[in-house]
Motif scaffolding. Structure first.
Motif, short mmCIF file in Angstrom:
data_model
loop_
_atom_site.label_atom_id
_atom_site.label_comp_id
_atom_site.label_asym_id
_atom_site.label_seq_id
_atom_site.Cartn_x
_atom_site.Cartn_y
_atom_site.Cartn_z
N GLN A 206 0.82 -1.23 0.00
CA GLN A 206 0.00 0.00 0.00
C GLN A 206 0.84 1.26 0.00
OE1 GLN A 206 -2.79 -0.24 3.25
NE2 GLN A 206 -4.26 -1.24 1.89
N GLY A 207 2.17 1.09 -0.03
CA GLY A 207 3.04 2.26 -0.14
C GLY A 207 3.60 2.77 1.18
N HIS A 208 3.35 2.05 2.28
CA HIS A 208 3.90 2.49 3.56
C HIS A 208 5.39 2.12 3.67
CE1 HIS A 208 -0.05 3.55 5.02
NE2 HIS A 208 -0.50 2.37 4.65
N GLU A 209 6.10 2.81 4.57
CA GLU A 209 7.48 2.43 4.89
C GLU A 209 7.42 1.47 6.08
OE1 GLU A 209 10.60 5.60 5.02
OE2 GLU A 209 8.84 6.87 4.81
N VAL A 210 8.12 0.33 5.95
CA VAL A 210 8.00 -0.69 6.99
C VAL A 210 9.39 -1.15 7.45
CG1 VAL A 210 6.89 -2.85 7.65
CG2 VAL A 210 5.92 -1.50 5.79
N ALA A 211 9.64 -1.01 8.76
CA ALA A 211 10.83 -1.59 9.38
C ALA A 211 10.46 -2.98 9.85
CB ALA A 211 11.27 -0.74 10.56
N VAL A 212 11.25 -4.00 9.48
CA VAL A 212 10.91 -5.37 9.86
C VAL A 212 12.03 -5.99 10.69
CG1 VAL A 212 9.32 -5.83 7.96
CG2 VAL A 212 11.77 -6.25 7.62
N SER A 213 11.63 -6.74 11.71
CA SER A 213 12.60 -7.40 12.59
C SER A 213 12.24 -8.86 12.83
CB SER A 213 12.67 -6.69 13.95
OG SER A 213 13.16 -5.38 13.80
N ALA A 214 13.25 -9.65 13.09
CA ALA A 214 13.15 -11.06 13.49
C ALA A 214 14.61 -11.52 13.59
CB ALA A 214 12.38 -11.90 12.49
N ARG A 215 14.82 -12.80 13.92
CA ARG A 215 16.20 -13.30 13.97
C ARG A 215 16.66 -13.77 12.59
NH1 ARG A 215 14.65 -17.37 18.62
NH2 ARG A 215 13.01 -17.52 17.05
N SER A 216 15.75 -14.27 11.74
CA SER A 216 16.13 -14.84 10.44
C SER A 216 16.34 -13.73 9.40
CB SER A 216 15.03 -15.79 9.94
OG SER A 216 14.61 -16.63 10.96
N GLU A 217 17.58 -13.27 9.30
CA GLU A 217 17.85 -12.12 8.44
C GLU A 217 17.57 -12.43 6.97
OE1 GLU A 217 21.65 -10.29 8.99
OE2 GLU A 217 21.27 -8.79 7.44
N ALA A 218 17.88 -13.66 6.53
CA ALA A 218 17.71 -13.99 5.11
C ALA A 218 16.25 -13.83 4.68
CB ALA A 218 18.18 -15.42 4.85
N SER A 219 15.36 -14.26 5.54
CA SER A 219 13.93 -14.16 5.21
C SER A 219 13.49 -12.69 5.17
CB SER A 219 13.14 -14.95 6.26
OG SER A 219 11.80 -14.77 6.08
N LEU A 220 14.01 -11.89 6.08
CA LEU A 220 13.68 -10.46 6.08
C LEU A 220 14.23 -9.78 4.83
CD1 LEU A 220 14.46 -9.53 9.83
CD2 LEU A 220 12.22 -9.99 8.82
N GLN A 221 15.47 -10.17 4.44
CA GLN A 221 16.09 -9.56 3.25
C GLN A 221 15.29 -9.93 1.99
OE1 GLN A 221 18.16 -7.27 3.35
NE2 GLN A 221 19.52 -7.52 5.13
#
Ligand code: NAP
Length: 261
Positions: free
Chosen positions: A23-38
């Protein structure tokens, strides 16, 4: 709008981050699994920013908080969704299990609030007094009614509910809205290991849509699906011994491999 979602490497958190970025928002995402976040960030270049962290590690979280501030300056909505689930066997009591579940679900949420509050307050300073940032945490509909084998998980989520209800009182005058999210069963890696029937199961997309709409409306409580949460809420008004007797058919017998509903 600027969002921070924890537990965004899979399940509900990932689906919510996808919808918001879409929807065009800016989203900061966190978790331990960096590859999945990337991988998630790669699908929304420039919109999704990755801040890998373990929410039970206060030092690592402080580092993530500093990085989020440097990149985002402030936040409008924070969704503290990171969590885990383990079931208890009353015949083989394991207090370490309780420690693990409480550390992730309760203390992890508390740790994140330490980083979230200054960023939400910065939102009020930057965007003005009419702007009401939202601090949300994912608890569970399991906390509405004490269920078999859910002593650790349910207690950790009831603690999150109380924590957020208290914070709503304390942050009211500051103009920060507090939201508790109580999902029923959602089809995620967390529920994929369950060996019992899960009525009224939703997809992650359905859950994310309901959460997103509730956040947009600044709801104090978002719970779903109503066909599960309303009966759970009604049943908790029964006398305690009636509740225990009513739930007996759901208790796993020692010789049974799988859990009944
Ligand atoms: N699925 C359901 O039916 C259901 C129902 C009610 C409530 N909930 C709640 O919804 C939330 C999301 O669960 P889900 O069903 O989407 O399960 P999930 O797919 O397993 O997602 C859990 C998320 O939390 C993250 N996480 C776990 N421990 C963490 C830690 N120490 N530090 C940072 N991140 C951590 C996981 O990422 P990493 O492993 O990469 O760190 C993952 O991104 C949880 O709080 C859960 O209790 C789920």
């Amino acid at each position: 709008m600027k969002y921070w979602i924890t537990g965004a490497s899979s399940g509900i958190g990932q689906a919510l981050a996808e919808q918001l970025a879409g929807q065009g928002h800016e989203v900061a995402v966190s978790a331990r699994s960096e590859a999945s976040l990337q991988a998630l960030a790669a699908r929304y270049p420039g919109q999704v920013q990755v801040f890998p962290t373990d929410t039970t590690d206060r030092q690592a979280l402080a580092h993530a908080g500093t990085q989020i501030r440097a990149r985002f300056e402030h936040l409008d909505v924070v969704v503290l969704n990171a969590g885990t689930c383990e079931y208890v066997d009353a015949a083989d009591w394991d207090s370490e299990l309780f420690e693990r579940v409480m550390r992730t679900n309760f203390q992890g949420t508390v740790n994140c609030i330490e980083q979230a509050l200054p960023l939400l307050r910065a939102g009020r300073r930057i965007r003005g007094a009419r702007h009401r940032p939202v601090l949300a945490a994912v608890a569970s509909s399991a906390a509405y009614l004490a269920l078999t084998r859910a002593e650790a998980y349910g207690a950790s989520k009831a603690a999150v509910q109380y924590l957020m209800e208290g914070l709503r009182v304390d942050l009211w005058a500051e103009g920060i809205d507090v939201c508790v999210i109580n999902p029923g069963f959602v089809d995620t890696p967390l529920t994929a290991v369950n060996d019992f029937p899960m009525p009224a199961m939703l997809s992650t997309e359905q859950a994310a849509t309901l959460i997103r709409r509730g956040l947009e409306r600044h709801r104090a409580v978002i719970d779903f699906p109503k066909r599960l949460t309303w009966p759970l809420r009604a049943l908790r008004h029964l006398p305690p011994k009636w509740r225990a007797r009513l739930l007996q058919p759901t208790v796993r017998k020692p010789d049974e491999g799988a859990s009944p509903p």
